[in-house]
Design a protein around this motif. Sequence first.
Motif, mmCIF file in Angstrom:
data_model
loop_
_atom_site.group_PDB
_atom_site.id
_atom_site.type_symbol
_atom_site.label_atom_id
_atom_site.label_comp_id
_atom_site.label_asym_id
_atom_site.label_seq_id
_atom_site.Cartn_x
_atom_site.Cartn_y
_atom_site.Cartn_z
ATOM 1 N N ALA A 1 14.977 5.202 -4.186
ATOM 2 C CA ALA A 1 13.549 5.514 -4.082
ATOM 3 C C ALA A 1 12.944 5.254 -2.709
ATOM 4 N N PHE A 2 13.667 4.575 -1.838
ATOM 5 C CA PHE A 2 13.039 4.164 -0.581
ATOM 6 C C PHE A 2 13.229 5.216 0.522
ATOM 7 N N LEU A 3 12.107 5.683 1.061
ATOM 8 C CA LEU A 3 12.172 6.621 2.188
ATOM 9 C C LEU A 3 11.538 5.958 3.404
ATOM 10 N N VAL B 1 -0.728 1.245 -6.888
ATOM 11 C CA VAL B 1 -0.901 2.518 -6.170
ATOM 12 C C VAL B 1 0.079 2.568 -5.004
ATOM 13 N N ASP B 2 0.528 3.779 -4.684
ATOM 14 C CA ASP B 2 1.538 3.958 -3.645
ATOM 15 C C ASP B 2 1.442 5.399 -3.140
ATOM 16 N N ASN B 3 2.032 5.647 -1.957
ATOM 17 C CA ASN B 3 2.001 7.017 -1.435
ATOM 18 C C ASN B 3 3.389 7.681 -1.429
ATOM 19 N N THR C 1 8.465 9.794 -4.736
ATOM 20 C CA THR C 1 9.525 9.459 -5.707
ATOM 21 C C THR C 1 9.156 8.265 -6.603
ATOM 22 N N LYS C 2 8.081 7.559 -6.277
ATOM 23 C CA LYS C 2 7.689 6.403 -7.112
ATOM 24 C C LYS C 2 6.501 6.743 -8.020
ATOM 25 N N ILE C 3 5.655 7.670 -7.568
ATOM 26 C CA ILE C 3 4.437 8.005 -8.319
ATOM 27 C C ILE C 3 4.810 8.565 -9.698
ATOM 28 N N TRP D 1 2.394 -6.426 1.686
ATOM 29 C CA TRP D 1 1.750 -7.313 2.669
ATOM 30 C C TRP D 1 2.346 -7.164 4.056
ATOM 31 N N ASN D 2 3.571 -6.636 4.107
ATOM 32 C CA ASN D 2 4.213 -6.410 5.407
ATOM 33 C C ASN D 2 3.572 -5.250 6.167
ATOM 34 N N HIS D 3 2.719 -4.455 5.491
ATOM 35 C CA HIS D 3 1.998 -3.370 6.176
ATOM 36 C C HIS D 3 0.505 -3.698 6.216
ATOM 37 N N ARG D 4 0.184 -4.985 6.224
ATOM 38 C CA ARG D 4 -1.208 -5.416 6.083
ATOM 39 C C ARG D 4 -2.155 -4.721 7.079
ATOM 40 N N SER E 1 -6.583 -1.220 7.924
ATOM 41 C CA SER E 1 -7.353 -0.324 8.784
ATOM 42 C C SER E 1 -7.599 1.022 8.099
ATOM 43 N N LYS E 2 -6.649 1.455 7.257
ATOM 44 C CA LYS E 2 -6.883 2.745 6.590
ATOM 45 C C LYS E 2 -7.812 2.601 5.369
ATOM 46 N N GLU E 3 -8.013 1.382 4.892
ATOM 47 C CA GLU E 3 -8.836 1.167 3.692
ATOM 48 C C GLU E 3 -10.192 0.521 4.014
HETATM 49 P P1 TYD Z 1 8.358 -1.458 1.998
HETATM 50 O O1 TYD Z 1 7.609 -1.911 3.191
HETATM 51 O O2 TYD Z 1 9.532 -0.613 2.221
HETATM 52 O O3 TYD Z 1 8.764 -2.724 1.190
HETATM 53 P P2 TYD Z 1 10.069 -2.948 0.280
HETATM 54 O O4 TYD Z 1 11.215 -2.966 1.230
HETATM 55 O O5 TYD Z 1 9.786 -4.286 -0.335
HETATM 56 O O6 TYD Z 1 10.137 -1.853 -0.734
HETATM 57 O O7 TYD Z 1 7.417 -0.673 0.993
HETATM 58 C C1 TYD Z 1 6.115 -0.354 1.235
HETATM 59 C C2 TYD Z 1 5.599 0.439 0.063
HETATM 60 O O8 TYD Z 1 4.209 0.594 0.219
HETATM 61 C C3 TYD Z 1 6.193 1.848 0.009
HETATM 62 O O9 TYD Z 1 6.437 2.201 -1.343
HETATM 63 C C4 TYD Z 1 5.095 2.732 0.572
HETATM 64 C C5 TYD Z 1 3.862 1.972 0.221
HETATM 65 N N1 TYD Z 1 2.754 2.178 1.161
HETATM 66 C C6 TYD Z 1 1.611 2.850 0.712
HETATM 67 O O10 TYD Z 1 1.539 3.262 -0.455
HETATM 68 N N2 TYD Z 1 0.575 3.036 1.590
HETATM 69 C C7 TYD Z 1 0.642 2.611 2.861
HETATM 70 O O11 TYD Z 1 -0.313 2.793 3.623
HETATM 71 C C8 TYD Z 1 1.808 1.916 3.308
HETATM 72 C C9 TYD Z 1 1.906 1.405 4.696
HETATM 73 C C10 TYD Z 1 2.848 1.728 2.415
#
Ligand code: TYD
Length: 421
Positions: A81-83, A352-354, A357-359, A389-392, A397-399
């Motif tokens: 699932a990870f892109l 919520v996610d963007n 493949t996860k939605i 949290w790693n994309h804080r 900034s986008k929210e």
């Molecule tokens: P990721 O950083 O790859 O963490 P992990 O390795 O633990 O899976 O995953 C970030 C998830 O957050 C990924 O599914 C995409 C999502 N995401 C958003 O939905 N919106 C965003 O603005 C960002 C930056 C990430």
Amino acid sequence: MENREFLNKMQLKKFTCRVSGNPLEEVVNLGRQPLGNGFVEEPFGKNEFFYSMSCGFDSQSGMFQLLQQPEPSTMFHQNYAFLSSTSTSMVRHFSNVATTLCERYLGGNLDPLVVEIGCNDGVFLQNIAHRGYRHIGVEPSENVALIAKAKGLNIYNSFFSHDLACEIKSSLGKCDLIYAANVMCHIPEINDVFRAVESLIADDGVFVFEDPYLGDVIERNSYDQIYDEHVFLFSAISIDYLCKQHGLELINLEKVWTHGGSMRYHIAKEGRHAKSESVTIQVKTELKLGLARVDTYFEFAERVKTSRLELLSLLSCAREQGKVVYAYGATSKSTTIYNYCGIDSSLISRIVDNTPTKIGKYSPGVHIPISDRNDPSLAAPDLYFLAAWNHREEIMSKEKNLLSRGVKFITHVPRVGYIND
Ligand code: TYD
């Protein structure tokens, strides 16, 4: 393999360090866990994979590692699932890394060969191909390998191994740069991979990789970096040890902001490149932080327990006050949190996610539904748990709009609490 069969087999097993072969002592136990990236669809089957997730530490190699890991083919399969390209800051990051590495290591080389281990959808390798350099990407997950191939990249859809390194070497020769991002920590046969790297790089070639950094996990209490795919969390101490076992040398280190705190390791054949002072400095810093001592990890385990209680208390309070709580980002990391803490849709009703493949799927184990962040029919919650949290910075900034409307964000890193209070 059936869950029970897997668990029984594991219970009988004595765990040993994958690098040194020494017996491993359990230091952290995060309970029954599904696969971090194992998002599921309805109807939920009875066969969702679970295993007991705990970590051990070996003082000789300095390796912090999972005691048991599901079979790699369970994790990196045709529907992975990870892109990598879903985050704009990660796309920028890999473009910058490619520029820096090409300038530093490939400058005088007329026809370099670059190999990337675990190239995902080609987010790094496309920058190498654009320069007209010979390149090979190795990617075991079929769906992401196909995306990389569609970009015109040269891809092997398989795991990287000593055999594959020999195949590459016999068809294209030795390579000048091997790169891997967020991949090496996934590979249990790390000795085999280091052996393969040693035989594949040219005498003056360099192997550069970056992975989540153990020092940050310990300092920030980010225990969610522990999940099935991260069989190791590395430090300068452990990589230095590993290199020495394989005729290699750690020549440089860089702290990297990605994945909530990573380290980039530069490795070459012994004696072929000058060794930067950064290596000695970092090893000293790690010794001070206690990364070579087993006690450090027992203390970490206690802090993880406290973090769990604090997060549950905060979410339970929100529920009692009738607040709607969503999570932001269907991360693999958060699978560890939800399953360790026992957080289900009664505490966090939606993620919520963007990522397409996860939605529409559900989070592993606790089955919280995942929606498109940009679905216009979705009302904003009162509170977001910042799972990504790693994309804080990128998310905050986008929210800005949400924040100005009073939506709050909470985090567990480095302490459980509100971000924007
Ligand atoms: P990721 O950083 O790859 O963490 P992990 O390795 O633990 O899976 O995953 C970030 C998830 O957050 C990924 O599914 C995409 C999502 N995401 C958003 O939905 N919106 C965003 O603005 C960002 C930056 C990430």
